[in-house]
Scaffold this active site. Structure first.
Site, mmCIF file in Angstrom:
data_model
loop_
_atom_site.group_PDB
_atom_site.id
_atom_site.type_symbol
_atom_site.label_atom_id
_atom_site.label_comp_id
_atom_site.label_asym_id
_atom_site.label_seq_id
_atom_site.Cartn_x
_atom_site.Cartn_y
_atom_site.Cartn_z
ATOM 1 N N SER A 51 -2.788 10.725 -1.303
ATOM 2 C CA SER A 51 -2.152 10.171 -2.664
ATOM 3 C C SER A 51 -3.276 10.433 -3.811
ATOM 4 C CB SER A 51 -2.200 8.506 -2.572
ATOM 5 O OG SER A 51 -2.127 7.821 -3.745
ATOM 6 N N TYR A 81 -4.964 0.351 -0.096
ATOM 7 C CA TYR A 81 -4.080 1.291 -0.215
ATOM 8 C C TYR A 81 -5.264 2.662 -0.519
ATOM 9 C CZ TYR A 81 -0.630 4.625 -1.677
ATOM 10 O OH TYR A 81 0.403 5.626 -1.568
#
Length: 581
Positions: A454, A467
């Site tokens: 990501s 995350y």
């Protein structure tokens, strides 16, 4: 199983022969190169002898076989007669399957391209040894069509073939062997090839074998390269090209289909002495061809390697595994690979969603297959990988896409929330890389692993502590894995999307938010991502492109690309922006 030895007379020499396995099974005849003996095949024999009648022999002038009188005794036509003498002795009633390496391949090509060779030879697997007549034609064609590509191929092969010139210099090559190269041969193999043995050569005989073997080059190279003969064959041929070969380039096999009616072309992530360093992989490739010629359906890898037939799509015949494929980026990636010919295997914790993806993939490509799998369960992933390999073949591409979203500052995020995020986003990727990466490495034919990271991996945010940490770990894991797996011919890509409109927003969790307010938060984030309006299809397109071009790091969305640039040029800016939340 102990090998039985015998002697076969061919012309004026006696050839030492060894047989292993059941004589009622198909015969696999292995021919060694220079400066080896039959012992170079020991590892391959061990792998094959349980299923086949396996035969090795020392070629004339090597090991326990007698040398001929004079250089003329090393000409290819005489070496071909030796081969047929051994084949007739060990398998008089049935054609043999030939496997050859280096000079063993060169001399076996002479036999394979003889008229009616298909009556005595059932199949031929050639490793790092071309037909000299084909090479002569290959050179002539490139000299008469001197495109930049052809000139590069000629120059590259010439650099790889430096030793051939040296072997033609009077007295030089024999002198090098006499002055100590034979004693250092084991070190040479270890340094250049990663070999742990000396190819079965006692130091006392290696020097004399190697000196005599120079006649192979002097008796054959110039005549065949300067005056190539038309040499074709009806024998099914499998060419295995080690990707790290220091002496024979894969380009020499280009155009081979003009001479071979049934041709398979394969790559092996190895160096020149692949029979020593990659015996299991070599044996598997050999067994796949032998089984197929004997009547079994072609293994997926063999089927994909067949040359000819209708024009193929980019990933035609390849097996692609995608995790988290029930929706979003995973589903879009499965459909994208199916659309370019891949056989897609999808996994998701939601079996019904995975089956829906497989159904859609089958509409645009080959039939796809769905499995229920929890990537956070190591045992489940290992069992899934084993089943996939057994049922569909070892994957050529693995896309570790499964992931979950979570928002919260570090102090808000509980240990249980940390564990859940890391179990799926990091450990799920680790388990996938371990299970499928090991299968790819053992197969020896390369592959590609895609880890969906990501932009959060390099874009810090105080509200994405867990995350972002999980995705940063995946990013670094990909770098480490890439360095390790390159020697196996396996590429690794880290894909870094930014804001993408997928279902992950509808399943994300939030720290410090009551159960009643979780759905409100998900709805708010989903609306924001929907306004961004960048769909998963854009990420899938970049994943396919990354595999095709072997790209290491791929930021996908505009914000991901800008953040990647800033992370390299001025990370302090990103650190200050992270305080804003």
């Amino acid at each position: 199983m102990r090998a039985e030895s015998s002697t076969v007379v061919s012309g004026d020499v006696r050839l030492a022969v060894w047989e292993s396995g059941d004589r009622t099974k198909p015969t696999v005849l292995l021919v060694h190169g220079y400066p080896d003996t039959h012992a170079v095949w020991d590892g391959v024999v061990s792998e094959l002898s349980e299923r086949f009648h396996v035969v090795t022999y020392d070629v004339r002038g090597a090991g326990a076989s007698e040398p001929p009188q004079g250089r003329g005794g090393y000409q290819l036509d005489q070496l071909a007669r030796d081969f047929f003498a051994v084949a007739d002795a060990v398998s008089p009633d049935k054609p043999v399957h030939v496997v050859a390496h280096d000079w063993g391949s060169i001399q076996s090509w002479e036999a394979v391209t003889e008229p009616d060779a298909h009556r005595r030879i059932a199949s031929y697997t050639s490793i790092s040894g071309p037909c000299l007549d084909h090479v002569g034609e290959w050179i002539r064609y490139r000299l008469s069509n001197p495109t930049p590509h052809h000139l590069r191929q000629l120059a590259t092969q010439q650099l790889h073939s430096w030793y051939i010139v040296a072997f033609h210099l009077p007295a030089l090559a024999p002198l090098v062997w006499r002055l100590g190269l034979s004693a250092r041969w084991g070190k040479v193999l270890r340094t250049l090839e990663g070999v742990k043995t000396t190819a079965g050569h006692p130091a006392a005989t290696l020097s004399s074998d190697a000196i005599r073997g120079i006649s192979l080059y002097r008796a054959n190279m110039r005549p065949r390269l300067q005056n190539p003969r038309p040499r074709s064959t009806e024998v099914p041929v499998q060419v295995i090209s080690p990707t790290g070969d220091h002496y024979v380039t894969a380009a020499l096999a280009e155009g081979l289909e003009r001479h071979v009616s049934q041709l398979w072309r394969r790559s092996l992530a190895a160096r020149h002495w692949a029979p020593l360093t990659h015996a299991p992989a070599v044996a598997r490739m050999v067994a796949e061809l032998v089984d197929h010629i004997e009547g079994a359906p072609a293994a997926p890898e063999l089927r994909r390697a067949r040359v000819g037939g209708p024009k193929k799509r980019a990933f035609d015949g390849q097996v692609v595994v995608v995790t988290g494929a029930g929706s979003g980026i995973g589903r879009a990636t499965a459909l994208a690979f199916a659309g370019v010919g891949a056989k897609v295997v999808v996994g998701d914790i939601d079996l019904e969603a995975a089956e829906r993806t497989a159904l859609l993939a089958g509409l645009v490509g080959p039939p796809a297959h769905a499995y229920e799998v929890n990537v956070a369960d190591e045992k489940a992933v290992q069992e899934w990988a084993t089943e996939v390999a057994a049922t569909h073949g070892v994957p050529d591409v693995l896309v570790n896409n499964a992931g979950i979203g979570h928002s919260g500052t570090f102090l808000q995020t509980t240990t249980a929330e940390w564990q859940r995020v890391l179990d799926v986003n990091l450990w799920g990727v680790i388990y996938g890389c371990q299970a499928f990466g090991a299968l790819m490495a053992d197969r020896g034919e390369g592959g590609h692993i895609v880890n969906v990271s990501s932009a959060a991996a390099y874009l810090p945010s105080k509200i994405l502590a867990a995350y972002a940490t999980s995705k940063a770990a995946v990013f670094m894991l990909s770098d480490c894995l890439r360095a390790e797996l390159v020697t196996h011919g396996i590429g690794v890509s880290a894909i870094c999307p930014g804001v993408v409109n997928t279902n992950i927003t509808k399943t994300s969790t939030f720290s410090g938010v009551s159960a009643a307010d979780q759905d409100k938060q998900r709805e708010r984030v989903s609306r924001a991502y929907a306004r961004r309006n960048f769909g998963p299809e854009g990420v899938a397109k970049e994943i396919v492109r990354a595999v095709w071009h072997g790209r290491a790091v791929v930021p996908v969305t505009p914000e991901a690309k800008v953040a990647r640039l800033l992370s390299r040029l001025s990370p302090a800016i990103l650190r200050r922006a992270a305080r804003l939340g």
